[in-house]
Design a protein around this motif. Structure first.
Motif, PDB file in Angstrom:
ATOM      1  N   PRO A  22       0.838  -1.194   0.000  1.00  0.00           N
ATOM      2  CA  PRO A  22       0.000   0.000   0.000  1.00  0.00           C
ATOM      3  C   PRO A  22       0.876   1.249   0.000  1.00  0.00           C
ATOM      4  N   GLU A  39      -2.617  12.431   2.269  1.00  0.00           N
ATOM      5  CA  GLU A  39      -1.955  12.265   0.970  1.00  0.00           C
ATOM      6  C   GLU A  39      -0.993  11.096   1.076  1.00  0.00           C
ATOM      7  N   ASP A  42       1.530   7.451  -3.663  1.00  0.00           N
ATOM      8  CA  ASP A  42       1.047   7.169  -5.024  1.00  0.00           C
ATOM      9  C   ASP A  42       0.396   8.395  -5.662  1.00  0.00           C
ATOM     10  N   SER A  44      -2.214   9.989  -4.470  1.00  0.00           N
ATOM     11  CA  SER A  44      -3.619  10.136  -4.091  1.00  0.00           C
ATOM     12  C   SER A  44      -3.743  11.071  -2.892  1.00  0.00           C
ATOM     13  N   PHE A  46      -6.982  12.646  -0.264  1.00  0.00           N
ATOM     14  CA  PHE A  46      -8.384  12.481   0.103  1.00  0.00           C
ATOM     15  C   PHE A  46      -8.764  13.425   1.240  1.00  0.00           C
ATOM     16  N   ASP A 108      -3.133   2.442   6.074  1.00  0.00           N
ATOM     17  CA  ASP A 108      -3.703   1.584   5.022  1.00  0.00           C
ATOM     18  C   ASP A 108      -5.223   1.711   4.975  1.00  0.00           C
ATOM     19  N   HIS A 111      -6.268   4.995   3.450  1.00  0.00           N
ATOM     20  CA  HIS A 111      -6.123   4.929   1.990  1.00  0.00           C
ATOM     21  C   HIS A 111      -7.290   4.147   1.383  1.00  0.00           C
ATOM     22  N   HIS A 112      -7.640   3.042   2.006  1.00  0.00           N
ATOM     23  CA  HIS A 112      -8.784   2.249   1.539  1.00  0.00           C
ATOM     24  C   HIS A 112     -10.058   3.094   1.559  1.00  0.00           C
ATOM     25  N   GLY A 114     -10.397   6.352   1.483  1.00  0.00           N
ATOM     26  CA  GLY A 114     -10.330   7.388   0.457  1.00  0.00           C
ATOM     27  C   GLY A 114     -10.536   6.831  -0.938  1.00  0.00           C
ATOM     28  N   SER A 115      -9.928   5.694  -1.219  1.00  0.00           N
ATOM     29  CA  SER A 115     -10.026   5.069  -2.542  1.00  0.00           C
ATOM     30  C   SER A 115     -11.442   4.604  -2.856  1.00  0.00           C
ATOM     31  N   LYS A 116     -12.162   4.208  -1.835  1.00  0.00           N
ATOM     32  CA  LYS A 116     -13.511   3.649  -2.014  1.00  0.00           C
ATOM     33  C   LYS A 116     -14.600   4.594  -1.492  1.00  0.00           C
ATOM     34  N   LYS A 117     -14.255   5.847  -1.285  1.00  0.00           N
ATOM     35  CA  LYS A 117     -15.157   6.803  -0.637  1.00  0.00           C
ATOM     36  C   LYS A 117     -16.543   6.868  -1.275  1.00  0.00           C
TER      37      LYS A 117
END
Length: 141
Positions: A22, A39, A42, A44, A46, A108, A111-112, A114-117
């Protein structure tokens, strides 16, 4: 096996291992009472609202109700963040103004989230509607 093929396999294995790791956190900014900004390496970035974080807290919670076997947190539209404290070098514990503070948000997990918000939010709202619940707090009688 030719040396070039071995080198290509090693590069492919290293790339796959790097992709499996990750991204690392590069910035965390608390914007109480409304949000947290994160931040990652990668690229990204959020903004995660207090309500979103509270609803997706990784802790077991007495304010969760079970509806048809589904655990649902509702009435948290106006919840705020009071403070946060680091937990080791892997996460934070957020204190919300409803006094919830037992969940540890790892980098982690942030990040999950934010990625799947958008999908998590959509599913949350669907679940509330399905059970006749609201994001708004219940009125006191």
């Amino acid at each position: 096996m030719a040396m070039g093929a071995v080198v290509r396999r090693m590069h492919a294995a290293a790339a796959a291992a790097a992709a499996a790791q990750p991204p690392r956190l590069t910035k965390l900014a608390l914007h109480p009472p409304r949000s947290v900004e994160v931040e990652f390496t990668d690229g990204s970035s959020f903004h995660l609202s207090a309500e979103f974080l509270r609803v997706h807290s990784p802790a077991a919670d007495s304010k969760i109700i079970s509806v048809s076997g589904e655990k649902v947190i509702f009435g948290r539209r106006y919840v705020g963040i009071m403070s946060a404290e680091s937990v080791g070098n892997y996460g934070i514990r957020i204190l919300f103004d409803d006094l919830h503070r037992t969940g540890i948000f790892t980098w982690d997990y942030l990040h999950h989230l934010g990625s799947k918000k958008f999908s998590l939010t959509r599913n949350y709202i669907r679940t509330l509607r399905k059970h006749g619940l609201s994001r708004d707090p219940q009125r006191r009688k």
